[in-house]
Write an enzyme that holds these catalytic residues in place. Structure first.
Site, short mmCIF file in Angstrom:
data_model
loop_
_atom_site.label_atom_id
_atom_site.label_comp_id
_atom_site.label_asym_id
_atom_site.label_seq_id
_atom_site.Cartn_x
_atom_site.Cartn_y
_atom_site.Cartn_z
CB SER A 314 36.08 46.61 44.73
OG SER A 314 34.57 46.66 44.50
CG ASP A 325 33.41 48.99 27.64
OD1 ASP A 325 34.83 48.03 28.21
OD2 ASP A 325 32.93 48.54 28.27
CE LYS A 339 33.27 43.57 46.92
NZ LYS A 339 32.99 44.56 46.19
#
Length: 403
Positions: A314, A325, A339
């Site tokens: 999560s 990224d 999740k």
């Protein structure tokens, strides 16, 4: 249908009045009366239709309720227990593992965990093999100062008997309460029964721990157990103290971090990146929502490596995905839980709550998380016998890139 009938009635009356050449004031008065009656009829019909529709929608549930109450041989649970059971079953039928119903005790514990503090006695509670609740007092906390010893079995809280059917969440909720209030714990110690009246105090639940690694004093270690209201400030303090010790890089450990608050993870991520997108949220039928930062974080230049495993989930996946990224850190360990969904939390009338999946999360490069997780850049399996090959590999990576 009701509106059509009323519209026709209004038109007929209007035509009749005009044909009879009544005075303008009388005609307007009559038309206004007809309009009021028309609206009242329409509203009444619509409300009646709503009630009928709702009663039909839950006709099966009402029928089950009547059958149970009229035919069950034995004592039924209280109505609130039956209602929670029905609510739990309704939510489970949705078929989404993250759309869940929480009883009041579980909801209270979750709220306290995300706030990062609660009123308690400073003792860990755990059920043993016999189903008893064993106490382990924390050093220098109220329970230990009152005389509670490790291994004491909790048998009652404020006179309420602890039963094997009670969940650990229900029992913990009884022990916790408002700061500076008293609670009486009744315990069994061998053949002796003892009562301890203890004043609850504020118990902190820090979400971030940090230190300089013993094996290499140039590298810092930051462990994040969950993302609470206090995590951004705790992380900022960790970064500033490690930077003051002139470290060359840091390992951020997200292993076992099951997530937390969205606002917390966004504000924490901002500390480590420059301006740009942190996360993208997508709701059904809605445009993509971008979470951005416009400032350079205090640790945007710190060399990093991030540890992840199968329990990294999560909010912690948002943090890991954003930093990877943006080229800030590799992920080291195993593929994360997966999740990547948003749950809205709705408190209910009896202090229970439901979490409802409302949207999906994506990394800045639109990498999906939900159901797939984040694959590590450097895969390392967990260690055994106290070894930590994941941490060792992260240190090795930081040394290599620091040259």
């Amino acid at each position: 249908p009701a509106f059509a009938i009323c519209h026709s009635l209004f038109a007929i009356c209007y035509t009749h009045l005009m044909q009879k050449n009544y005075s303008l004031s009388l005609s307007l008065h009559a038309l206004l009366s007809i309009f009021v009656v028309t609206v009242a009829f329409s509203v009444g019909y619509f409300r009646g239709w709503q009630v009928e529709r709702r009663s039909n929608e839950f006709a099966l549930m009402a029928q089950v309720n009547d059958i149970i109450k009229n035919n069950f041989y034995g004592k039924l649970p209280d109505d609130d227990v039956l209602q929670r059971g029905a609510a739990r079953g309704y939510v489970q039928a949705v078929g989404d593992q993250f759309t869940v119903f929480l009883d009041p005790p579980a909801r209270e514990l979750e709220t306290q965990s995300l706030q990062g503090e609660f009123g308690g006695v400073g003792a860990n509670l755990q059920k043993n093999e016999a189903g008893e609740v064993a106490l382990t007092p924390i050093a220098d906390m109220p329970a230990e100062k009152a005389g509670v010893q490790k291994g004491d079995v909790l048998i009652a809280v404020d006179g309420k008997t602890i039963t094997k059917e009670m969940t650990i969440e229900q029992i913990i909720a009884l022990v916790r309460g408002q700061i500076n209030t008293n609670v009486t714990l009744s315990v069994q110690r061998k053949s002796e029964k003892l009562d301890f009246t203890i004043t609850r105090q504020r118990i902190e639940l820090p979400s971030v721990s940090w230190r300089v690694l013993e094996k290499d004093s140039t590298i810092g270690y930051i462990g994040v157990s969950r993302f609470t209201e206090k995590t951004p400030n705790e992380m900022k303090k960790a970064v500033e103290e490690l930077q003051a010790k002139k470290i060359s890089g840091a390992v951020i450990d997200l292993r076992g971090n099951g997530g937390g608050l969205l606002t917390s993870v966004i504000d924490t991520t901002k500390l480590f990146v420059e301006a740009g997108v942190i996360m993208i949220e997508v709701q059904k039928g809605e445009k993509e929502k971008f979470y951005n930062t416009s400032d350079k974080g205090v640790a945007a230049d710190m060399k990093l490596a991030i540890l992840v495993n199968k329990q990294t989930a999560s909010a912690s996946e948002i943090f890991a995905g954003a930093l990877r990224d943006k080229g800030r850190a590799p992920l080291i360990g195993q593929t994360t839980y997966g999740k990547g969904s948003v749950q809205l939390i709705f408190p209910l009338l009896d202090s229970s709550s439901i979490h409802v999946t409302n949207a999906l999360w994506y990394t800045p490069k639109l990498t999906p998380i939900n159901g797939v997780g984040l694959k590590p850049d450097i895969e390392v399996q967990p260690g055994v016998n106290g070894n930590d090959p994941e941490l060792d590999r992260a240190v090795e990576y930081l040394k290599e890139t620091g040259k």
